[in-house]
Design an enzyme around this catalytic site. Sequence first.
Site, PDB file in Angstrom:
ATOM      1  N   ASP A  35       0.844  -1.184   0.000  1.00 47.81           N
ATOM      2  CA  ASP A  35       0.000   0.000   0.000  1.00 47.81           C
ATOM      3  C   ASP A  35       0.882   1.238   0.000  1.00 47.81           C
ATOM      4  OD1 ASP A  35       0.388   0.686   3.086  1.00 47.81           O
ATOM      5  OD2 ASP A  35       0.062  -1.458   2.839  1.00 47.81           O
TER       6      ASP A  35
ATOM      7  N   ILE B 110       2.453   8.095   8.714  1.00 49.79           N
ATOM      8  CA  ILE B 110       1.513   7.050   9.105  1.00 49.79           C
ATOM      9  C   ILE B 110       2.177   5.686   8.920  1.00 49.79           C
ATOM     10  CG2 ILE B 110      -0.865   6.238   8.886  1.00 49.79           C
ATOM     11  CD1 ILE B 110      -1.611   8.775   7.526  1.00 49.79           C
ATOM     12  N   PRO B 111       3.175   5.373   9.742  1.00 52.82           N
ATOM     13  CA  PRO B 111       3.789   4.045   9.611  1.00 52.82           C
ATOM     14  C   PRO B 111       2.775   2.968   9.979  1.00 52.82           C
ATOM     15  CG  PRO B 111       4.620   5.181  11.557  1.00 52.82           C
ATOM     16  CD  PRO B 111       3.757   6.156  10.828  1.00 52.82           C
ATOM     17  N   HIS B 112       2.906   1.809   9.375  1.00 52.89           N
ATOM     18  CA  HIS B 112       1.922   0.755   9.637  1.00 52.89           C
ATOM     19  C   HIS B 112       2.467  -0.589   9.194  1.00 52.89           C
ATOM     20  CE1 HIS B 112       1.235   2.273   5.530  1.00 52.89           C
ATOM     21  NE2 HIS B 112       1.073   0.995   5.245  1.00 52.89           N
ATOM     22  N   ALA B 113       1.830  -1.644   9.671  1.00 50.04           N
ATOM     23  CA  ALA B 113       2.221  -2.981   9.243  1.00 50.04           C
ATOM     24  C   ALA B 113       1.103  -3.948   9.531  1.00 50.04           C
ATOM     25  CB  ALA B 113       3.484  -3.436   9.964  1.00 50.04           C
TER      26      ALA B 113
END
Lengths: 492, 154
Positions: free
Chosen positions: A416, B65-68
């Site tokens: 993403d 907006i880091p995410h995993a």
Amino acid sequence: MSGELLLLTAAVIVVVSVLLSKVSERFGVPTLLLFLGIGMLAGYDGPGGIYFDNARMAQTLGTIALAYILFAGGLETDVAAVRRVVRPAVALATFGVFSTALITGLGIHYLLGHNWMESLLIGAIVSSTDAAAVFAVLRSKNVGLKEPLRPLLELESGSNDPMAVFLTIGMIALIREPARPVLSLVPLFLQQLIIGLALGYLMARFFIRIINRVKLDYEGLYPVLSLGWVLLTYALTAWLKGSGFLAVYMTGLVLGKESFSHKKSLIRFQDGIAWLMQILMFLTLGLLVFPSQLIPVAGQGLLVALLLILVARPAAVFISLLPFRFSFREKHLISWVGLRGSVPIVLATFPMLAGLDQTHFIFNLVFFIVISSVLLQGTTIPLMARLARVDAPLVRQRRYPIDFDNPEGMDLQLVDLFVPYGSEAAGQQILELGFPRDCLITLISRNEKFIMPGGSTVLEEGDVLLMLSSPENLAVAREILEKRREEKPPGG
Amino acid sequence: MRLLEYINKNAIFLDIEVHDKNEAISEIVESMAKAHLIQNAEEFKKEVYERERLGSTGIGKGIAIPHARTRAVNRLVIAFARLKEGVDFGAEDDDPVRLIFLLGTPVDTVGDYLKILAKLSRLLKEDLLRKRLLKAKTGKEVLELLEEAEGQNC
């Protein structure tokens, strides 16, 4: 009953069972108990009035069904999660089952005054936890457990049936040939274990080779291949005197871990088959029992069930897990998830077919124990987990917006990416941006909606793009997206 | 789908002192673990770093907006952190990042989290919200600001 009417009845029962599963979810009654209930209602003592007492057929069906359920269970097991719990699970599946059988047998002998052999036989029959029941309850929407309890309990229940089968067959052998030394059973056990594990592994490897090499002309044939393969694995192993159940579970585990073509669709298909098998099995077992014959054994059945639930299982769990680091609370919960299920009922048909005495008594007693266990433990697992404070927030299962299987021989990833604020790409059509050829925007998430992108779709700042791309092209795509609308003057 | 369903008041960390991007992520993840919002801090950290390696989640204007996707959580969780001093997140606009939303989502859910990512990035486009987040004094105020912004946006 005429052929058409029989078909109609069977169809209605299956359809109604599936639809009612929705109801059982809401009330927290394990779905399988519902199927069992429907079977009993359809049976001779219920309004259905179908007379069915063919133990051999029930056993064959139960065996086949269990093979598919174990296979699907193995396939869906998260091997990475399981790896950490292999040793405690094996301890529970072998020593745990043995101790459960022994303690239950002792209890039955002393409490109910049955003879030794028969008591131990009953103990052996009810000694394993049931994979179908445990999978169904733990994977239902009501239960969330802390790591690593769920993988441990699933692995235990998937791998402990062979031990119970073995103990049951062993006890029957000892009853029929009283002169036989008990120790003669040990090599038999090892043989079952080793052949089962080895063939299960080999058959999984073999399957992966075949499915990756053979290009079948019809997509629909792949599930059929897997359907045949499960039965082949079971039957071949059983024929070679290994544990067929262990083999199919092992095959499922290995296949679940490896990647091969058509894996996703295969898992879905086998999941459906496992459900169908559960329904068929529990309906059949429900039909096989005559509820009117359960009443006379109710007192004894309840006593043995309580003995099993409150004494034998906890003792077996606490002893088996001594070498491992589990808290008291965790062991308490593991003890409580000792659901019995179809395996004991299927096993209870073994003495019948072996021509022993008292077999109807044993069958009815076992049936009663299983129902008590599922009712009492199956419905209270979420409560117990909360009380023991080993519950975890629930996983909410959602569908994927799109499914992704890594195609063979292609190094692609699904990532993403944001369209950053001030990106030059915002306000432009995808077509204009000049993305590399093998770099595909598969989905755009914007305003709580998913947009299927086309060449003329205009990107906006803050869009989230689900991008399918090779690693090299991903860097190019990122550059395009991250390019700023106006260059800042240097140093500004 | 409301943001407030996923942001826990125990997951708002104001004015933490860190020196770079990795330390920021590490601090937030550790704090989340302490608040029992995630189970395996090390694993989660690695996954967030891995995602950053594929492309910075600094989306500009001081926001990251880091995410995993991770096995360390059972449900989608969002943590908010405001840094005392901005750090470089590798965003193209070179604005140091002071506002960080860190997301963890279970591996088997994708839809919700793509929507939440888009929602966050859309809301934070507004200058006013960013300014107010930079000035908020308490976690409660942060939640109220987000709730208000979300209400207006719908």
